[in-house]
Every structure is written in structure tokens, then in C-alpha cells.
Motif scaffolding. Structure first.
Motif, PDB file in Angstrom:
ATOM      1  N   SER A  69       0.812  -1.229   0.000  1.00 55.85           N
ATOM      2  CA  SER A  69       0.000   0.000   0.000  1.00 55.85           C
ATOM      3  C   SER A  69       0.841   1.273   0.000  1.00 55.85           C
ATOM      4  N   GLY A  70       2.142   1.148  -0.004  1.00 53.18           N
ATOM      5  CA  GLY A  70       2.970   2.358  -0.029  1.00 53.18           C
ATOM      6  C   GLY A  70       4.189   2.206   0.856  1.00 53.18           C
ATOM      7  N   ALA A  71       4.961   3.284   0.919  1.00 54.76           N
ATOM      8  CA  ALA A  71       6.241   3.189   1.627  1.00 54.76           C
ATOM      9  C   ALA A  71       6.083   3.117   3.139  1.00 54.76           C
ATOM     10  N   LEU A  95       8.930   9.705   9.453  1.00 59.82           N
ATOM     11  CA  LEU A  95       8.319   9.156  10.677  1.00 59.82           C
ATOM     12  C   LEU A  95       7.851   7.712  10.493  1.00 59.82           C
ATOM     13  N   SER A  96       7.651   7.279   9.274  1.00 58.82           N
ATOM     14  CA  SER A  96       7.259   5.878   9.064  1.00 58.82           C
ATOM     15  C   SER A  96       8.411   4.926   9.379  1.00 58.82           C
ATOM     16  N   ILE A  97       9.597   5.474   9.603  1.00 56.49           N
ATOM     17  CA  ILE A  97      10.732   4.703  10.135  1.00 56.49           C
ATOM     18  C   ILE A  97      10.848   4.985  11.635  1.00 56.49           C
ATOM     19  N   ILE A 134      18.359   3.652   6.279  1.00 53.96           N
ATOM     20  CA  ILE A 134      18.849   4.957   5.840  1.00 53.96           C
ATOM     21  C   ILE A 134      17.978   5.421   4.679  1.00 53.96           C
ATOM     22  N   MET A 135      17.731   6.724   4.570  1.00 52.98           N
ATOM     23  CA  MET A 135      16.974   7.177   3.399  1.00 52.98           C
ATOM     24  C   MET A 135      17.954   7.675   2.346  1.00 52.98           C
ATOM     25  N   LEU A 136      17.587   7.525   1.084  1.00 52.00           N
ATOM     26  CA  LEU A 136      18.506   7.983   0.036  1.00 52.00           C
ATOM     27  C   LEU A 136      18.373   9.488  -0.150  1.00 52.00           C
ATOM     28  N   CYS A 163      16.939   0.766   2.665  1.00 51.20           N
ATOM     29  CA  CYS A 163      17.014   2.114   2.101  1.00 51.20           C
ATOM     30  C   CYS A 163      15.613   2.594   1.706  1.00 51.20           C
ATOM     31  N   ASP A 164      15.195   3.708   2.268  1.00 52.47           N
ATOM     32  CA  ASP A 164      13.945   4.357   1.875  1.00 52.47           C
ATOM     33  C   ASP A 164      14.292   5.251   0.683  1.00 52.47           C
ATOM     34  N   ALA A 165      13.900   4.784  -0.511  1.00 60.50           N
ATOM     35  CA  ALA A 165      14.271   5.511  -1.745  1.00 60.50           C
ATOM     36  C   ALA A 165      13.071   6.233  -2.358  1.00 60.50           C
ATOM     37  N   VAL A 166      12.060   6.479  -1.517  1.00 59.76           N
ATOM     38  CA  VAL A 166      10.817   7.086  -1.993  1.00 59.76           C
ATOM     39  C   VAL A 166      11.048   8.392  -2.757  1.00 59.76           C
ATOM     40  N   GLN A 167      11.922   9.243  -2.197  1.00 60.49           N
ATOM     41  CA  GLN A 167      12.109  10.568  -2.795  1.00 60.49           C
ATOM     42  C   GLN A 167      13.249  10.560  -3.810  1.00 60.49           C
ATOM     43  N   ALA A 168      13.774   9.387  -4.100  1.00 63.04           N
ATOM     44  CA  ALA A 168      14.919   9.310  -5.017  1.00 63.04           C
ATOM     45  C   ALA A 168      14.525   8.825  -6.405  1.00 63.04           C
ATOM     46  N   LEU A 186       9.571   1.866  -1.803  1.00 64.56           N
ATOM     47  CA  LEU A 186       9.170   2.742  -2.913  1.00 64.56           C
ATOM     48  C   LEU A 186       7.712   3.152  -2.749  1.00 64.56           C
ATOM     49  N   SER A 187       7.357   4.280  -3.342  1.00 67.17           N
ATOM     50  CA  SER A 187       5.968   4.736  -3.292  1.00 67.17           C
ATOM     51  C   SER A 187       5.608   5.361  -4.634  1.00 67.17           C
ATOM     52  N   ALA A 188       4.375   5.091  -5.122  1.00 74.06           N
ATOM     53  CA  ALA A 188       3.994   5.570  -6.455  1.00 74.06           C
ATOM     54  C   ALA A 188       3.699   7.061  -6.497  1.00 74.06           C
ATOM     55  N   HIS A 189       3.105   7.606  -5.414  1.00 72.98           N
ATOM     56  CA  HIS A 189       2.564   8.963  -5.552  1.00 72.98           C
ATOM     57  C   HIS A 189       3.617  10.062  -5.510  1.00 72.98           C
ATOM     58  N   LYS A 190       4.882   9.679  -5.316  1.00 74.21           N
ATOM     59  CA  LYS A 190       5.927  10.707  -5.375  1.00 74.21           C
ATOM     60  C   LYS A 190       6.454  10.876  -6.803  1.00 74.21           C
ATOM     61  N   ILE A 191       6.057   9.988  -7.683  1.00 68.36           N
ATOM     62  CA  ILE A 191       6.561  10.079  -9.071  1.00 68.36           C
ATOM     63  C   ILE A 191       5.423  10.252 -10.078  1.00 68.36           C
TER      64      ILE A 191
HETATM   65  N1  PLP Z   1       9.347   7.810   3.185  1.00 68.20           N
HETATM   66  C1  PLP Z   1       9.533   9.033   2.691  1.00 68.20           C
HETATM   67  C2  PLP Z   1      10.917   9.559   2.562  1.00 68.20           C
HETATM   68  C3  PLP Z   1       8.441   9.810   2.292  1.00 68.20           C
HETATM   69  O1  PLP Z   1       8.641  11.026   1.797  1.00 68.20           O
HETATM   70  C4  PLP Z   1       7.145   9.266   2.430  1.00 68.20           C
HETATM   71  C5  PLP Z   1       5.950  10.058   2.062  1.00 68.20           C
HETATM   72  O2  PLP Z   1       5.696  11.104   2.629  1.00 68.20           O
HETATM   73  C6  PLP Z   1       7.002   7.975   2.948  1.00 68.20           C
HETATM   74  C7  PLP Z   1       8.129   7.274   3.317  1.00 68.20           C
HETATM   75  C8  PLP Z   1       5.643   7.335   3.104  1.00 68.20           C
HETATM   76  O3  PLP Z   1       5.156   6.988   1.852  1.00 68.20           O
HETATM   77  P1  PLP Z   1       3.634   6.583   1.614  1.00 68.20           P
HETATM   78  O4  PLP Z   1       2.878   7.854   1.500  1.00 68.20           O
HETATM   79  O5  PLP Z   1       3.664   5.795   0.344  1.00 68.20           O
HETATM   80  O6  PLP Z   1       3.188   5.751   2.755  1.00 68.20           O
END
Ligand code: PLP
Length: 370
Positions: A69-71, A95-97, A134-136, A163-168, A186-191
């Protein structure tokens, strides 16, 4: 129809029209990919195509990508797997970490938001964590962490790396092997894909963290009927992600920061000396709260945020800036402007004009506060 100027791509990038077409077309049909009939088989085919398209952009074999369902879910899934063992996390993480598990060891960051490698090495020696997370790319400042160096260090001490690469993704190259990591969120809504869909990619460590059980979907790694339309939209957005176009935002970002400093000399631009992704700028006007600035910009018809989008809709001091050593005053007066595929130079000019007006109105408060 909301026609506010949107400068909050790091919260959610607007869906590309082509992605919207794909999602709405697929939503119209009952594609339960576990069904054996033709609709089910079509759903399965759509999912596998998207899996290949997304896996390709991070260089993992498609079989090592698990949709979810998302990152937030991906991050929680990895951290819960290691609950009971020591986990070291970057203090500037999402904060999800930071809220996903208890007793996390925080790895400090410097004033530019970059991981303190000496402190990390000490943590690896003294705490022997099983996992380093670690986040990228930081979602607030856009700072790019030296993940390859971090994972090499962690591996020397026997730790696995998440590695949280959501914003990468779509912004800088993300290659699971080059980064040397074991899990990628990974998360779809950032791209420019839909919200509520993401993925966890698995490296070579052979561990499949699992949180939701009760169905055989995603090879039993993530139970629940697949979000076929969302996954298809994620795949379409991944195919259309254009790193060169994203990189071209850097000139707009640099011009923006030059003009902001000229108009409002008290401004502090964060992570300015770190490598940053092209389309993000975070800045503070100490003495004027983020909330006041956001409301003033909202009245001007401009949408941005103070850092990470907060579910309660309230504005809090940025934990990322506090971790970087900023004062409470600076951390609670921050704004994040983030651009993407549909941002134009005239959008930035419009922002600057409004900023100039707002600054003229509020500048006495900065002086009296200083
Ligand atoms: N990690 C990072 C770095 C994010 O920017 C976000 C979104 O705000 C998330 C995780 C959480 O992603 P999602 O909205 O898919 O749950």
C-alpha cells in the motif's frame, strides 16, 4: 476545481494525465488477479507488466519486488521484521521509520543533514545492530545521503541495510546493487503515480519480511487483493519518470534561492552545502511560524508545505531540522518548496512575487523577534 499553484511535489506529485487514463480505464473492470477467469488473468498480466517496469528502474529482478500500500507499509514491514534486534536509523528519517519500532538507535546527521559516518561506525561497533535503515533522499531538505558508503560500512560490521528511496526514484539513479542494500522502499505517488500503492524491493540477503498474512498474494509475502489499477498506474509513472527533465529543475531551484535571499536576507536555506535533488528547497524565516507563512501563501493561491505532510493537518517543528541542529525557532518557521514534472519558470516567478508581498507585510515581525 482547485487551481492553486502546486509546489508540493514531495508530498504527492500530481498524477500524469497518461497515468490517470491507465488507472481509470483499469478501475472500470473487476480485475481480481487471483481469479482464474479472463478478467483475473488480465489483472495478473497488468500486475506483472508493472512489476517489470518498476523493477527495471532500480535494477532488481521483477520477482524481488513485492507490491503493497505504499512506503509507510514497506518501512514498517522491514522494521517489524527486525523487532527484538537492534536497529540503527538515520535521525532525519521519515516518521514511518522513526515511529515504526521502539528502542531504535538514532544515527546523528550533520548541519547539512548528512549521516555522520564516524558516529555510525561507533554505533556499529558498540551496538552491533542487525539492521541499518537509511533514506537515500530526504523528503524535507532533498539532501542525498552517501548510501553506498553507509552500506559498505554496515556490511563490514555484519548489518543488513534498508534504504527508503521514496524521494529518489525518478530523480537520481537508484540501483540496488550499486547502493549495496538489502531492502528498498518505494511509493507511487511521489513520481506521478496514484496514492496508496508502493513496493518493497528485496536484495540478495534472502530475507522476505512479511507483515500482512492471510492470502497467497505476492507469493505470500503480502496478503490482500492486489490494487491492480494502482499498480498499473505505478508502472506507468515509473516508465514515464524522466530524470533529465527532473534535473532541469535545478536552475529554477537555484534562481529561486538566489531571489529569496535577495528579497529576504534573514532567510536560512537548509542543506545548502549537501548534494541535493534538483527540485527541492527548504528554507526558514526565523521568527515567522511556518503556519503563518503557509496561510499567507494559501491566501495567495499557492500550495506548499512546512516539511513532511502531517496527517493531522497541523504544523509542527521539523524533526529533520532539529536533528540537523537547528533551533526550535528555525525548525518551526520552515517551508519546503518542491517541484516536478509540471513546474514551469513562470510558477517560480509567481511564487517569488507573492513571497515578496508577504515578506513586506511581515518583515517587521522578523526584526522585532530577532
Ligand atoms: N518515506 C519518505 C521519505 C516519504 O517522503 C514518504 C511520504 O511522505 C514515505 C516514506 C511514506 O510513503 P507513503 O505515503 O507511500 O506511505
Amino acid at each position: 476545481m482547485n487551481d492553486a499553484l502546486y509546489l508540493d511535489y514531495n508530498a504527492s506529485a500530481p498524477m500524469r494525465p497518461e497515468v490517470l487514463d491507465v488507472v481509470t480505464n483499469i478501475l472500470a473492470a473487476p480485475h481480481n488477479a487471483s481469479s482464474v477467469h479472463s478478467y483475473g488473468r488480465e489483472g495478473r498480466r497488468i500486475i506483472e507488466q508493472a512489476r517489470s517496469d518498476i523493477a527495471a528502474i532500480i535494477n532488481v529482478p521483477p520477482a524481488q519486488l513485492i507490491f503493497n500500500s505504499g512506503a509507510t507499509e514497506a518501512n514498517n514491514t522491514v522494521l517489524h521484521h527486525f523487532a527484538g534486534e537492534k536497529i540503527a536509523v538515520c535521525a532525519a528519517s521519515h516518521l514511518s521509520i522513526l515511529d515504526a519500532a521502539e528502542h531504535l538507535v538514532h544515527i546523528p546527521v550533520d548541519e547539512n543533514g548528512l549521516t555522520d559516518l564516524t558516529a555510525l561506525e561507533e554505533i556499529l561497533k558498540t551496538e552491533a545492530p542487525a539492521l541499518v535503515s537509511i533514506m537515500l533522499v530526504n523528503n524535507e531538505t532533498g539532501a542525498i545521503q552517501p548510501v553506498t558508503n553507509i552500506s559498505a560500512l554496515a556490511k563490514r560490521h555484519g548489518a543488513l541495510v534498508h534504504c527508503d528511496a521514496v524521494q529518489a526514484i525518478g530523480r537520481i539513479p537508484v540501483d540496488i546493487n550499486a547502493l549495496g542494500v538489502d531492502f528498498i522502499s518505494l511509493s507511487a505517488h511521489k513520481i506521478g503515480g496514484p496514492q496508496g500503492v508502493g513496493a518493497l524491493a528485496l536484495g540478495l540477503c534472502g530475507i522476505t519480511p512479511t507483515m500482512l498474512r492471510g492470502g497467497g498474494q505476492e507469493k505470500s509475502a503480502r496478503a490482500g487483493t492486489e490494487n491492480v489499477a494502482g499498480i498499473a498506474g505505478f508502472g506507468e509513472a515509473a516508465k514515464r519518470a524522466d530524470m533529465d527533465q527532473y534535473q532541469s529543475l535545478q536552475k529554477m531551484r537555484d534562481d529561486l534561492e538566489t531571489q529569496l535571499s535577495a528579497i529576504s536576507p534573514e532567510i536560512i536555506i537548509h542543506a545548502k552545502n549537501a548534494p541535493r535533488v534538483a527540485g527541492t528547497s527548504m528554507f526558514s524565516l526565523p521568527g515567522i511560524s511556518s503556519e503563518t507563512l503557509l496561510m499567507a501563501l494559501d491566501l495567495e493561491g499557492i500550495a506548499l508545505s512546512n516539511g513532511s505532510a502531517c496527517s493531522s493537518g497541523t504544523v509542527k517543528a521539523s524533526h529533520v531540522l532539529l536533528a540537523m541542529g537547528a533551533s526550535e525557532d528555525v525548525a518551526s518557521s520552515a517551508l519546503r518548496l518542491s517541484m516536478g514534472w509540471n513546474t514551469t519558470p513562470s510558477d517560480i516567478e509567481h511564487f517569488i512575487e507573492s513571497w515578496s508581498k508577504i515578506y513586506e507585510r511581515l518583515k517587521d515581525r522578523i526584526k522585532t523577534h530577532a
